[in-house]
Motif scaffolding. Structure first.
Motif, PDB file in Angstrom:
ATOM      1  N   ALA A  61     -44.168  -9.023 -12.116  1.00 45.40           N
ATOM      2  CA  ALA A  61     -45.098 -10.519 -12.557  1.00 45.40           C
ATOM      3  C   ALA A  61     -44.565 -11.280 -13.873  1.00 45.40           C
ATOM      4  O   ALA A  61     -44.612 -12.255 -13.935  1.00 45.40           O
ATOM      5  N   ALA A  62     -43.872 -10.181 -14.774  1.00 46.09           N
ATOM      6  CA  ALA A  62     -43.454 -10.876 -16.156  1.00 46.09           C
ATOM      7  C   ALA A  62     -42.185 -11.481 -15.691  1.00 46.09           C
ATOM      8  O   ALA A  62     -41.647 -12.273 -16.548  1.00 46.09           O
ATOM      9  N   ARG A 115     -44.465 -18.344 -25.469  1.00 43.06           N
ATOM     10  CA  ARG A 115     -43.096 -18.482 -25.473  1.00 43.06           C
ATOM     11  C   ARG A 115     -42.172 -17.198 -25.415  1.00 43.06           C
ATOM     12  O   ARG A 115     -41.245 -16.995 -24.783  1.00 43.06           O
ATOM     13  N   ASN A 116     -42.975 -16.326 -26.273  1.00 41.52           N
ATOM     14  CA  ASN A 116     -41.859 -15.081 -26.368  1.00 41.52           C
ATOM     15  C   ASN A 116     -42.738 -13.756 -26.469  1.00 41.52           C
ATOM     16  O   ASN A 116     -41.852 -12.622 -26.221  1.00 41.52           O
ATOM     17  N   LEU A 144     -47.728  -5.456 -22.533  1.00 40.59           N
ATOM     18  CA  LEU A 144     -47.089  -6.291 -23.465  1.00 40.59           C
ATOM     19  C   LEU A 144     -45.464  -6.404 -23.074  1.00 40.59           C
ATOM     20  O   LEU A 144     -44.752  -5.648 -23.167  1.00 40.59           O
ATOM     21  N   PHE A 145     -45.079  -7.801 -22.500  1.00 38.85           N
ATOM     22  CA  PHE A 145     -43.661  -8.097 -22.369  1.00 38.85           C
ATOM     23  C   PHE A 145     -43.180  -9.132 -23.335  1.00 38.85           C
ATOM     24  O   PHE A 145     -43.904 -10.105 -23.706  1.00 38.85           O
ATOM     25  N   GLN A 146     -42.037  -8.980 -23.893  1.00 34.53           N
ATOM     26  CA  GLN A 146     -41.419  -9.801 -24.661  1.00 34.53           C
ATOM     27  C   GLN A 146     -40.054 -10.271 -24.191  1.00 34.53           C
ATOM     28  O   GLN A 146     -39.381  -9.726 -23.362  1.00 34.53           O
ATOM     29  N   HIS A 176     -38.613  -7.308 -21.382  1.00 38.34           N
ATOM     30  CA  HIS A 176     -38.725  -6.105 -22.142  1.00 38.34           C
ATOM     31  C   HIS A 176     -40.277  -5.771 -22.131  1.00 38.34           C
ATOM     32  O   HIS A 176     -41.068  -6.465 -22.848  1.00 38.34           O
ATOM     33  N   MET A 177     -40.393  -4.685 -21.457  1.00 42.60           N
ATOM     34  CA  MET A 177     -41.931  -4.063 -21.696  1.00 42.60           C
ATOM     35  C   MET A 177     -41.876  -3.463 -23.213  1.00 42.60           C
ATOM     36  O   MET A 177     -41.347  -2.206 -22.977  1.00 42.60           O
TER      37      MET A 177
END
Length: 275
Positions: A56-57, A92-93, A114-116, A64-65
Motif C-alpha cells: 500500500a505504501a 510528502r515524506n 509508519l512509512f518514510q 522505509h517502514m
C-alpha cells in the motif's frame, strides 16, 4: 471455526503462505507455533500484514517502514487469512497506514505502520554512539540451534534457521540469528521488513527467564522501530525480559543485521503462574 490445513507427502509446504487472491493467503504448517498445534506463531502473520502494508505504501514512494505495531487480538489459526489495509494519512515524506488480519470473519491482528521516504543524508563523523554497534557474533561464528519446541511436527522451527550468538535460548538474555528457510509468500522474495517481522516476535521466547511448565508469559502486542532497512538474509535479536511482581513484563530486543544495529522491538507481557 476456520478450516485447518494439514500437509500431505504430495503437498509439502513450500512457503509460509500461499496467495489465493490479492487479499487472502492460505497458511501452511510452517507457521505452526509452540502453544497449540493448530495455531500460528505470531511472527509469520505479522510479517504477512507487513507484506500488505508495504504494497500500500509503495505507490506513494514511501519505501522505509520506520515502525510497525501489531496488536494480537486472538490466536491466529493455521487457515485462510485475509488482510485488509487502509491508508490513514499520506504526506510528502511520511505516511500512516493501518491493517487488519481476519480468519472466518474474526479479527485476529490490528496493526499500524509508519512509512518514510528514503534519501541520502551525509552523517558527520564522530557522533556519539556511532558507528552503530554490531551483534555479539556473526552468523558464521554462531552455532546452529533449533528452537526447543521443535518436536517432530512441521512448524516455525522449520520456517527459520536459528543460530546462537550469545547466551542460551529460553534461559535468559540471549542473542539469536534468524534466517528464513522458505519464502514468506509463495513465489515472492521476502522483503527486509518481512524478514524482521518473522523473527521479532520471538524476543520474549528466546529471552525467557521463567519456566514454561510453571508460568505463562504471553505477549499481546509487538512494536518494531527501524532506523534503516535490513541488509542481507540474517536478522539478529539480542533479547532480554524484565518482569514485575504485578503480572506484567516487558521483552525488548536490539535488532541487527550483519552490518550493525537496525532498530529495536518491544513486547508487553502478561504473566501468571499456571494452575
Amino acid at each position: 471455526m476456520p478450516k485447518t490445513l494439514e500437509p500431505t507427502a504430495e503437498h509439502a509446504p513450500v512457503a509460509a503462505f500461499a496467495p489465493l487472491d490479492a487479499r487472502v493467503f492460505r497458511a501452511s504448517q510452517l507457521t505452526r507455533g509452540p502453544w497449540h498445534p493448530q495455531q500460528q506463531h505470531a511472527g509469520p502473520p505479522i510479517a504477512l500484514v507487513s507484506h500488505a502494508l508495504e504494497a500500500a505504501a509503495q505507490p506513494h514512494g514511501l519505501l522505509h517502514m520506520a515502525r510497525l505495531t501489531a496488536n494480537l487480538l486472538r490466536p491466529v489459526p493455521i487457515a485462510d487469512i485475509e488482510v485488509r489495509v487502509q491508508e490513514d494519512y499520506v504526506g510528502r515524506n511520511a505516511g500512516h497506514f493501518s491493517a487488519v488480519a481476519l480468519a472466518d470473519g474474526k479479527e485476529l491482528i490490528r496493526a499500524t505502520a509508519l512509512f518514510q521516504r528514503e534519501g541520502e543524508v551525509d552523517i558527520p563523523q564522530g557522533l556519539p554512539g556511532h558507528p552503530l554497534p554490531k551483534a555479539p557474533k556473526t552468523p558464521a561464528d554462531s552455532p546452529v540451534q533449533r528452537f526447543p519446541f521443535a518436536h517432530g511436527e512441521i512448524g516455525y522451527p522449520d520456517l527459520v534457521e536459528s543460530r546462537i550468538a550469545a547466551g542460551r535460548m529460553f534461559e535468559g538474555p540471549s542473542a539469536v540469528w534468524f534466517r528464513l528457510s522458505y519464502p514468506l509468500v509463495q513465489g515472492q522474495k521476502p522483503s527486509p521488513y518481512q524478514r524482521v517481522a518473522v523473527a521479532a516476535d520471538s524476543g520474549n521466547g528466546i529471552s525467557a527467564i521463567l519456566d514454561l511448565s510453571t508460568h505463562v508469559f504471553v505477549n499481546s502486542d509487538l512494536t518494531i522501530n527501524l532506523l534503516r532497512r535490513q541488509v542481507g538474509e540474517w536478522i539478529c535479536l539480542d533479547a532480554r525480559t524484565h518482569l514485575s511482581s504485578h503480572g506484567g513484563g516487558l521483552a525488548e530486543s536490539a535488532l541487527y543485521d550483519e552490518v550493525g544495529l537496525i532498530g529495536r522491538a518491544t513486547q508487553s507481557l502478561f504473566v501468571r503462574k499456571r494452575e
